[in-house]
Enzyme design. Structure first.
Site, PDB file in Angstrom:
ATOM      1  N   ASP A  92     104.537  90.993   9.596  1.00 12.47           N
ATOM      2  CA  ASP A  92     105.026  89.599   9.430  1.00 12.47           C
ATOM      3  C   ASP A  92     105.357  89.352  10.969  1.00 12.47           C
ATOM      4  OD1 ASP A  92     107.065  91.246   8.703  1.00 12.47           O
ATOM      5  OD2 ASP A  92     108.163  89.350   8.914  1.00 12.47           O
ATOM      6  N   GLU A 156     109.992  91.341   7.353  1.00  6.93           N
ATOM      7  CA  GLU A 156     111.082  91.851   8.059  1.00  6.93           C
ATOM      8  C   GLU A 156     111.946  90.880   9.061  1.00  6.93           C
ATOM      9  OE1 GLU A 156     113.099  93.436  11.146  1.00  6.93           O
ATOM     10  OE2 GLU A 156     111.485  92.544  11.534  1.00  6.93           O
TER      11      GLU A 156
END
Length: 452
Positions: A92, A156
């Site tokens: 991500d 994250e």
């Protein structure tokens, strides 16, 4: 680059690495599904899963984590009796911010001036590629000498803790003798560095309300309490005159004893405008690695264009507080919320909400795995000695893993040197850094397996 079969193999794989990073960067995998479609993150997760299967990983799975995102897991068995190493990265990315400010499209990997530009190129899709390059180099030179667990996180950057909670619910899944977190980076381009500490983080949303609805500023301004003005005062209370963070009850006097960050270098890295002062007190290293730091991430209020002459009934902000090792993030959250409530003026109604949190982390740099990494980094970087620095950012999973596996050694490396400009516009990665770090990781796995 050293003359070594591993280095030669990695060099030969770099065109493939660029092509793969191009594919991976193209996914708009921002784990905020109000901004970007969830399908983009799912496509990126499937790309990673397919890459692991192609490398012979077993038990490859998309893990549905409690925050609604997916992490990618795979297991590659090594020789009998070999240690197990967990390789971590995340797929991500941060939103690209102002896409118009990018010199080239943020989700198209573009080579310019010897660097590869694109959101996630360094943080941390490049980390996924780094791990793959290291494993491929080992396979081409006698095989992977350890058992490998691979985990690529899907949220994250949002700090919503999906993988942390999943790991706590499945405590054996990520168990390993050593954990290599590929989400840090070198202190300076070309200077091999491990990250010894991470600041923790809390995110708090504050809402201030004063009126039932907006009022005409000409008729009511001067007596009617303005919620936006109240919010400005609250936010200003979080900093001293010199810009130091001031949260009631939170210690702000930490000192960093290791590698120092020269102020001139910091100004250049941070692109501070001429004549603008740095904020805070103490050394730069103290301020960014050893002390708390508050940042106002966003404010909900009318934009200048289209603004009306109104006294505002409500306003809110999102606040980030980074805390150094030795400070409990949960305790810091309580102090921050109490501070916001105590400093709200005029009896205005204030509500606070915690929306994210991660604990700080301190590594044991005297462990055998660090000795193996020091030797590997020195070899990959032509004899330069490994340095240890702090990192002002947070990787919340590190503390979760340390708590779950206290016997495991955790090492933090990566591609995010200052020129990478992670989280900012025009993020980029140095292909030479990607190449050297991939070589270093492969050499580390060889040395670690051999006990040297």
């Amino acid at each position: 680059m050293p003359s070594h079969p591993i280095a030669e193999t990695v060099a030969s794989l770099m065109p493939r690495a660029k092509a793969e990073l191009t594919e991976l960067v193209a996914f708009k995998s921002v784990a905020d599904f109000e901004q970007y479609p969830k399908s983009e993150s799912e496509a990126a997760a499937n790309w990673v899963a397919d890459a692991l299967r192609a490398e012979g990983f077993q038990d490859v799975a998309l893990l549905d984590t409690p925050d609604g995102t997916q992490s990618v897991y795979g297991y590659l068995p090594g020789p009998e009796g070999a240690p197990t190493v967990l390789l971590y990265a995340h797929y991500d990315v941060q939103p690209p911010l102002d896409e118009g400010a990018w010199a080239t499209p943020p989700f198209e990997l573009t080579e310019r001036d010897g660097r590869w530009y694109g959101r996630g190129s360094a943080d941390c899709k490049g980390g996924v590629i780094m791990h793959l390059l290291a494993l491929r180099a080992l396979k081409a030179n006698g095989g992977v000498p350890v058992s490998v667990k691979f985990i690529a996180e899907g949220s994250e950057e949002q700090g919503t803790g999906g993988l942390e909670r999943y790991a706590e619910q499945h405590p054996d899944l990520l168990r390993a003798d050593t954990i290599v977190v590929g989400d840090a980076g070198n202190f300076r381009l070309g200077l091999p560095t491990v990250t010894a500490t991470l600041r923790g983080m809390t995110l708090v949303r504050v809402q201030i309300d004063t009126l039932e609805g907006n009022l005409h500023s000409g008729m009511f301004g001067g007596a009617a309490p303005d919620a936006l003005a109240a919010l400005v005062r609250v936010l200003d209370s979080l900093r001293a005159e010199d810009g130091s963070t001031t949260v009631d009850g939170l210690d702000g006097d930490g000192v960093w004893e290791g590698l120092q960050y020269e102020e001139a270098d910091f100004r250049e890295d941070a692109k501070v405008l001429d004549g603008v002062e740095l904020i805070g007190a103490g050394s730069v290293a103290d301020r960014i690695w050893a002390r708390p730091a508050v940042t106002v991430l966003g404010i909900d209020c009318p934009p200048v264009v289209g603004a009306t002459p109104s006294v505002h009934a409500g306003a809110r902000a999102l606040i980030s507080l980074r805390v150094p090792p030795g400070v409990d993030a949960a305790a810091a959250t309580k102090l921050l919320r109490a501070h916001l409530e105590a400093h709200t003026p005029w009896g205005a109604r204030v509500t606070t909400e915690q929306v994210g949190q991660g604990q700080p982390f301190r590594a044991d740099t005297g462990s055998p795995a660090y000795a193996a990494m020091a030797a590997a980094l020195s070899e990959a970087y032509d004899g330069k000695e490994m340095q240890a620095s702090g990192m002002g950012g947070s990787i919340p999973l590190c503390n979760t893993l340390a708590a779950l596996y206290p016997e495991s050694e955790i090492l933090l490396i990566g591609l995010s040197e200052p020129q990478a400009q992670i989280h900012a516009v025009n993020e980029s990665v140095s292909p030479e850094e990607l190449e050297r770090m991939s070589v270093a990781e492969a050499l580390f796995l060889q040395r670690y397996a051999a006990g040297s």
